[in-house]
Design a protein around this motif. Structure first.
Motif, PDB file in Angstrom:
ATOM      1  N   ALA A  99       4.868  19.384 -14.301  1.00 23.22           N
ATOM      2  CA  ALA A  99       5.199  19.597 -15.711  1.00 23.22           C
ATOM      3  C   ALA A  99       4.157  20.483 -16.387  1.00 23.22           C
ATOM      4  CB  ALA A  99       5.301  18.247 -16.425  1.00 23.22           C
ATOM      5  N   ALA A 100       2.878  20.213 -16.118  1.00 21.63           N
ATOM      6  CA  ALA A 100       1.814  20.992 -16.769  1.00 21.63           C
ATOM      7  C   ALA A 100       1.867  22.454 -16.353  1.00 21.63           C
ATOM      8  CB  ALA A 100       0.451  20.387 -16.428  1.00 21.63           C
ATOM      9  N   VAL A 101       2.046  22.705 -15.038  1.00 19.14           N
ATOM     10  CA  VAL A 101       2.087  24.088 -14.562  1.00 19.14           C
ATOM     11  C   VAL A 101       3.343  24.789 -15.065  1.00 19.14           C
ATOM     12  CG1 VAL A 101       2.177  25.554 -12.516  1.00 19.14           C
ATOM     13  CG2 VAL A 101       0.692  23.553 -12.536  1.00 19.14           C
ATOM     14  N   SER A 102       4.471  24.083 -15.096  1.00 26.40           N
ATOM     15  CA  SER A 102       5.722  24.681 -15.582  1.00 26.40           C
ATOM     16  C   SER A 102       5.601  25.088 -17.043  1.00 26.40           C
ATOM     17  CB  SER A 102       6.884  23.702 -15.408  1.00 26.40           C
ATOM     18  OG  SER A 102       7.135  23.439 -14.049  1.00 26.40           O
ATOM     19  N   VAL A 103       4.997  24.233 -17.857  1.00 22.75           N
ATOM     20  CA  VAL A 103       4.814  24.563 -19.270  1.00 22.75           C
ATOM     21  C   VAL A 103       3.884  25.764 -19.408  1.00 22.75           C
ATOM     22  CG1 VAL A 103       3.843  23.745 -21.458  1.00 22.75           C
ATOM     23  CG2 VAL A 103       5.300  22.237 -20.102  1.00 22.75           C
ATOM     24  N   LEU A 104       2.809  25.790 -18.610  1.00 25.45           N
ATOM     25  CA  LEU A 104       1.868  26.925 -18.666  1.00 25.45           C
ATOM     26  C   LEU A 104       2.570  28.234 -18.301  1.00 25.45           C
ATOM     27  CD1 LEU A 104      -0.990  28.066 -18.947  1.00 25.45           C
ATOM     28  CD2 LEU A 104      -1.389  27.451 -16.552  1.00 25.45           C
TER      29      LEU A 104
ATOM     30  N   LEU B 187       2.379  14.279  -9.000  1.00 24.71           N
ATOM     31  CA  LEU B 187       3.187  15.490  -8.844  1.00 24.71           C
ATOM     32  C   LEU B 187       3.974  15.801 -10.106  1.00 24.71           C
ATOM     33  CD1 LEU B 187       4.682  15.487  -5.243  1.00 24.71           C
ATOM     34  CD2 LEU B 187       2.862  16.882  -6.183  1.00 24.71           C
ATOM     35  N   LEU B 188       4.557  14.776 -10.719  1.00 26.33           N
ATOM     36  CA  LEU B 188       5.314  14.999 -11.948  1.00 26.33           C
ATOM     37  C   LEU B 188       4.416  15.573 -13.041  1.00 26.33           C
ATOM     38  CD1 LEU B 188       7.554  11.795 -12.046  1.00 26.33           C
ATOM     39  CD2 LEU B 188       8.338  14.149 -11.769  1.00 26.33           C
ATOM     40  N   ALA B 189       3.205  15.005 -13.170  1.00 27.10           N
ATOM     41  CA  ALA B 189       2.280  15.498 -14.197  1.00 27.10           C
ATOM     42  C   ALA B 189       1.840  16.929 -13.905  1.00 27.10           C
ATOM     43  CB  ALA B 189       1.065  14.572 -14.281  1.00 27.10           C
TER      44      ALA B 189
ATOM     45  N   HIS C 101       0.839  -1.207   0.000  1.00 30.57           N
ATOM     46  CA  HIS C 101       0.000   0.000   0.000  1.00 30.57           C
ATOM     47  C   HIS C 101       0.875   1.259   0.000  1.00 30.57           C
ATOM     48  CE1 HIS C 101      -3.238   2.771   0.930  1.00 30.57           C
ATOM     49  NE2 HIS C 101      -2.567   3.191   1.989  1.00 30.57           N
ATOM     50  N   THR C 102       1.956   1.233   0.786  1.00 29.53           N
ATOM     51  CA  THR C 102       2.858   2.389   0.835  1.00 29.53           C
ATOM     52  C   THR C 102       3.527   2.608  -0.509  1.00 29.53           C
ATOM     53  OG1 THR C 102       3.269   2.033   3.197  1.00 29.53           O
ATOM     54  CG2 THR C 102       4.881   3.356   1.979  1.00 29.53           C
ATOM     55  N   LEU C 103       3.986   1.514  -1.160  1.00 27.60           N
ATOM     56  CA  LEU C 103       4.633   1.642  -2.470  1.00 27.60           C
ATOM     57  C   LEU C 103       3.659   2.156  -3.518  1.00 27.60           C
ATOM     58  CD1 LEU C 103       6.788  -1.638  -2.550  1.00 27.60           C
ATOM     59  CD2 LEU C 103       7.600   0.720  -2.262  1.00 27.60           C
ATOM     60  N   THR C 104       2.415   1.661  -3.457  1.00 26.94           N
ATOM     61  CA  THR C 104       1.401   2.142  -4.403  1.00 26.94           C
ATOM     62  C   THR C 104       1.118   3.622  -4.191  1.00 26.94           C
ATOM     63  OG1 THR C 104       0.381  -0.064  -4.436  1.00 26.94           O
ATOM     64  CG2 THR C 104      -0.946   1.783  -5.242  1.00 26.94           C
ATOM     65  N   THR C 105       0.989   4.017  -2.923  1.00 25.01           N
ATOM     66  CA  THR C 105       0.767   5.434  -2.613  1.00 25.01           C
ATOM     67  C   THR C 105       1.925   6.284  -3.109  1.00 25.01           C
ATOM     68  OG1 THR C 105      -0.490   4.823  -0.631  1.00 25.01           O
ATOM     69  CG2 THR C 105       0.345   7.087  -0.750  1.00 25.01           C
ATOM     70  N   PHE C 106       3.166   5.810  -2.883  1.00 22.29           N
ATOM     71  CA  PHE C 106       4.350   6.532  -3.350  1.00 22.29           C
ATOM     72  C   PHE C 106       4.313   6.718  -4.869  1.00 22.29           C
ATOM     73  CE2 PHE C 106       8.580   6.122  -5.276  1.00 22.29           C
ATOM     74  CZ  PHE C 106       9.218   7.224  -4.733  1.00 22.29           C
ATOM     75  N   GLY C 107       4.025   5.644  -5.594  1.00 18.09           N
ATOM     76  CA  GLY C 107       4.000   5.720  -7.056  1.00 18.09           C
ATOM     77  C   GLY C 107       2.929   6.655  -7.582  1.00 18.09           C
ATOM     78  N   LEU C 108       1.725   6.566  -7.007  1.00 16.76           N
ATOM     79  CA  LEU C 108       0.630   7.412  -7.467  1.00 16.76           C
ATOM     80  C   LEU C 108       0.897   8.888  -7.182  1.00 16.76           C
ATOM     81  CD1 LEU C 108      -2.479   5.251  -6.434  1.00 16.76           C
ATOM     82  CD2 LEU C 108      -1.608   5.651  -8.747  1.00 16.76           C
TER      83      LEU C 108
ATOM     84  N   PHE D 235      -4.234  24.764  -7.316  1.00 14.52           N
ATOM     85  CA  PHE D 235      -3.056  23.921  -7.272  1.00 14.52           C
ATOM     86  C   PHE D 235      -2.964  23.242  -5.913  1.00 14.52           C
ATOM     87  CE2 PHE D 235      -0.883  27.295 -10.119  1.00 14.52           C
ATOM     88  CZ  PHE D 235      -1.524  26.792 -11.235  1.00 14.52           C
ATOM     89  N   CYS D 236      -2.288  22.095  -5.884  1.00  8.24           N
ATOM     90  CA  CYS D 236      -1.870  21.540  -4.606  1.00  8.24           C
ATOM     91  C   CYS D 236      -0.614  22.292  -4.173  1.00  8.24           C
ATOM     92  CB  CYS D 236      -1.598  20.044  -4.718  1.00  8.24           C
ATOM     93  SG  CYS D 236      -0.117  19.634  -5.663  1.00  8.24           S
ATOM     94  N   SER D 237      -0.144  22.020  -2.952  1.00  3.42           N
ATOM     95  CA  SER D 237       0.971  22.797  -2.423  1.00  3.42           C
ATOM     96  C   SER D 237       2.213  22.676  -3.286  1.00  3.42           C
ATOM     97  CB  SER D 237       1.285  22.347  -0.982  1.00  3.42           C
ATOM     98  OG  SER D 237       1.599  20.965  -0.936  1.00  3.42           O
ATOM     99  N   CYS D 238       2.459  21.501  -3.865  1.00  6.40           N
ATOM    100  CA  CYS D 238       3.672  21.317  -4.670  1.00  6.40           C
ATOM    101  C   CYS D 238       3.586  22.005  -6.018  1.00  6.40           C
ATOM    102  CB  CYS D 238       3.948  19.841  -4.875  1.00  6.40           C
ATOM    103  SG  CYS D 238       4.269  18.959  -3.352  1.00  6.40           S
ATOM    104  N   SER D 239       2.418  21.986  -6.650  1.00  7.42           N
ATOM    105  CA  SER D 239       2.321  22.559  -7.998  1.00  7.42           C
ATOM    106  C   SER D 239       2.236  24.075  -7.979  1.00  7.42           C
ATOM    107  CB  SER D 239       1.120  21.961  -8.751  1.00  7.42           C
ATOM    108  OG  SER D 239      -0.044  21.995  -7.980  1.00  7.42           O
ATOM    109  N   THR D 240       2.252  24.698  -6.783  1.00  6.11           N
ATOM    110  CA  THR D 240       2.409  26.158  -6.723  1.00  6.11           C
ATOM    111  C   THR D 240       3.850  26.568  -7.012  1.00  6.11           C
ATOM    112  OG1 THR D 240       2.897  26.166  -4.346  1.00  6.11           O
ATOM    113  CG2 THR D 240       0.594  26.404  -4.981  1.00  6.11           C
ATOM    114  N   LEU D 241       4.798  25.661  -6.851  1.00  4.03           N
ATOM    115  CA  LEU D 241       6.206  26.035  -6.903  1.00  4.03           C
ATOM    116  C   LEU D 241       6.681  26.524  -8.265  1.00  4.03           C
ATOM    117  CD1 LEU D 241       7.875  23.448  -4.517  1.00  4.03           C
ATOM    118  CD2 LEU D 241       6.980  25.713  -4.028  1.00  4.03           C
TER     119      LEU D 241
END
Length: 292
Positions: free
Chosen positions: A20-25, A15-17, A3-10, A62-68
């Motif tokens: 990337a989307a916010v950075s391109v915008l 976050l990467l998606a 469950h922890t590994l699945t949560t980490f991957g998701l 945005f979530c806290s990370c995608s504000t960066l």
């Protein structure tokens, strides 16, 4: 463990998606209008700059990370420290998705109280930071000079250079992102709701501070935290503790704190986390009082 590994991957993929989307915008906005125009938009005028930062945070869900990436773009454009920090605090906590969810799950009185309390605290905190001279704790950011942006060539021809700029912004943050997500996923996987309800019940005087502290290490977006909050309240956790947990978790997740080390010096990172903690505790005590 699985469950922890699945949560980490998701979480990492999300976050990467998002990043990337916010950075391109942001890169496209800078290429289309130029950083000087962004700085002019966010400068003091009929509306003070920090109020503009607050409003920008409200309309960017945005979530806290995608504000960066947006924060980095504002800093590069020379937007004032206080305005940038108001945006950083308000974006994950006051976006319309969160407010609408609070209305649906807790009612309009609670939603209004949450909005007023959180908005006030996110405006006051950067003012205090500025008075304490914390602007010097932002790592040296290359401010774009007073040059005209290159001619806009259309979205199809501009997307490739925007992708290159987004990759330059993302690359130094990859390692901190992975470390932060791993910490958040591990903690999220070992903190059961039942245990939190047992120590943060409605009759416990320490419920709000405990919930605020417990929320900060969790990477839980505010939208995700809302149904969890309903379940916790049904299990006996008080309304104040639920919102302290939500503010802490949405405002200062491990991935965000880890990535902020690329932009902020350690003192400002510590102050940022402490501010979120104080905001969560104050909100946890005030929201039930003003919504009752």
């Amino acid at each position: 463990m699985m469950h922890t590994l699945t949560t980490f991957g998701l979480i990492l993929l999300e976050l990467l998606a998002l990043f990337a989307a916010v950075s391109v915008l942001v890169a496209l906005i800078n290429r289309r209008f130029g950083p000087e125009r962004l700085r002019d938009w966010m400068a003091d005028g009929r509306l003070p700059g920090p109020v503009k930062g607050l409003l920008l945070g409200i309309i960017t869900p945005f979530c806290s990370c995608s504000t960066l990436p947006m924060l980095a773009g504002m800093l590069k454009a020379g937007v004032t420290f206080r305005t940038c920090m108001t945006f950083l605090l308000s974006s994950p906590l006051l976006n319309p998705v969160v407010i609408a969810g609070i209305v649906l799950l807790f009612g309009w009185r609670v939603a209004l109280s949450y909005s007023v309390v959180t908005a006030a605290l996110t405006l006051l905190a950067p003012l205090l930071w500025e008075r304490l001279g914390l602007e010097a704790q932002v790592k040296r950011v290359k401010v774009v000079g007073e040059t005209e942006p290159p001619p806009w060539r259309g979205i199809r021809r501009e997307i490739r250079p925007a992708l290159n700029e987004a990759w330059k912004d993302l690359r130094p943050l990859l390692a901190p992102m992975v470390v932060g997500v791993a910490i958040g996923a591990a903690i999220y996987g070992v903190v059961p709701q039942e245990q939190l309800a047992a120590v943060a019940g409605d009759d416990k005087p320490w419920a709000v501070p405990i919930a605020a502290v417990a929320g900060i290490p969790l990477y839980v977006r505010a939208e995700t935290m809302l149904p969890i909050g309903v379940a916790l309240q049904s299990a006996g956790v008080g309304l104040g503790a639920v919102f302290a947990l939500m503010i802490g978790g949405a405002g200062a997740s491990p991935p965000e704190v880890s990535m902020l080390t690329a932009l902020f010096r350690p003192r400002l990172v510590v102050i940022f986390v402490a501010t979120i903690l104080v905001t969560a505790i104050c909100g946890g005590f005030l929201i039930p009082l003003v919504s009752g």
